[in-house]
Design an enzyme around this catalytic site. Structure first.
Site, PDB file in Angstrom:
ATOM      1  N   GLY A   1     -50.596 -40.559  27.154  1.00 27.99           N
ATOM      2  CA  GLY A   1     -51.760 -41.424  27.084  1.00 27.99           C
ATOM      3  C   GLY A   1     -51.493 -42.788  26.484  1.00 27.99           C
ATOM      4  O   GLY A   1     -52.403 -43.610  26.374  1.00 27.99           O
TER       5      GLY A   1
ATOM      6  N   SER B   1     -40.092 -38.284  25.700  1.00 33.60           N
ATOM      7  CA  SER B   1     -38.802 -38.256  24.984  1.00 33.60           C
ATOM      8  C   SER B   1     -39.025 -38.376  23.472  1.00 33.60           C
ATOM      9  O   SER B   1     -38.727 -39.412  22.880  1.00 33.60           O
ATOM     10  CB  SER B   1     -37.865 -39.349  25.500  1.00 33.60           C
TER      11      SER B   1
END
Length: 200
Positions: A38, A109
């Site tokens: 988001g 990540s």
């Protein structure tokens, strides 16, 4: 495990990356967006690709939508699977930049260890890290896919930002909070930084 002792590399017989970069008239780099779900990674990656395409650059976007339904469709979200997910993405990215293609990656990540692994595979000089530092509260408000809501209800386990950690990059090449400026302004900041690195 397969025996690789009898596999001999033929890199010296292949066309080199610089030949392909000259053909495409661009310097290949991996532009790696990291940040919470988001935070704006996919939105900016796609808009950046459009802008670069309009300027005559050849690019490829890699994100969860085209990676987890294909090459990584056998991986889940355990720590080991997340690491393997990024390892494969980094290896694919390396193949793409060796073909002269500018690769735009959009992946959470979440840890230094995972990002450093990607950097080591790709090479520091070819890796441009963009950290979208959009606050968790804003990301959760957006909740485009309803994932935060499911995580809060316990329907999704090990969700980054809720019950799995996100380690902010210490020294990213570019850092942007997408809650403070528009998409166009974000892309302009990125283009100003990367165009000198991908242009002959």
């Amino acid at each position: 495990m397969k025996d690789t002792n009898n596999i001999f590399p033929v890199f010296d017989e292949l066309l080199q990356r610089e030949h392909k970069e000259q053909l495409l008239n661009q310097r290949a780099k991996v532009i790696w967006f990291t940040g919470l779900s988001g935070s704006g990674k996919t939105t900016l990656a796609r808009e950046l690709e459009k802008q670069l395409f309009g300027k005559g650059f050849l690019t490829q976007v890699l994100d969860g939508d085209n990676i987890r339904i294909g090459i990584n469709n056998n991986l889940g979200f355990t720590d080991d699977d997340r690491t393997e997910n990024i390892r494969r993405i980094a290896e694919v990215s390396k193949l793409l930049i060796n073909s002269g293609v500018i690769t735009i990656n959009s992946f959470i990540s979440p840890t230094d260890k995972i990002r450093n692994m990607a950097i080591n595979i790709i090479g520091k000089d070819d890796f441009i890290e963009i950290f979208l530092s959009t606050p968790l509260a804003i990301c959760e408000e957006r909740d485009v896919k309803g994932l935060y809501k499911k995580a809060r209800l316990g329907l999704i386990k090990n969700f980054t930002g809720i019950d799995a950690p996100f380690e902010s990059p210490v020294n990213p090449d570019i850092q942007i909070d997408t809650s403070l400026i528009s998409i166009d302004e974000c892309v302009k900041i990125i283009l100003d930084q990367i165009l000198p690195k991908i242009t002959f």
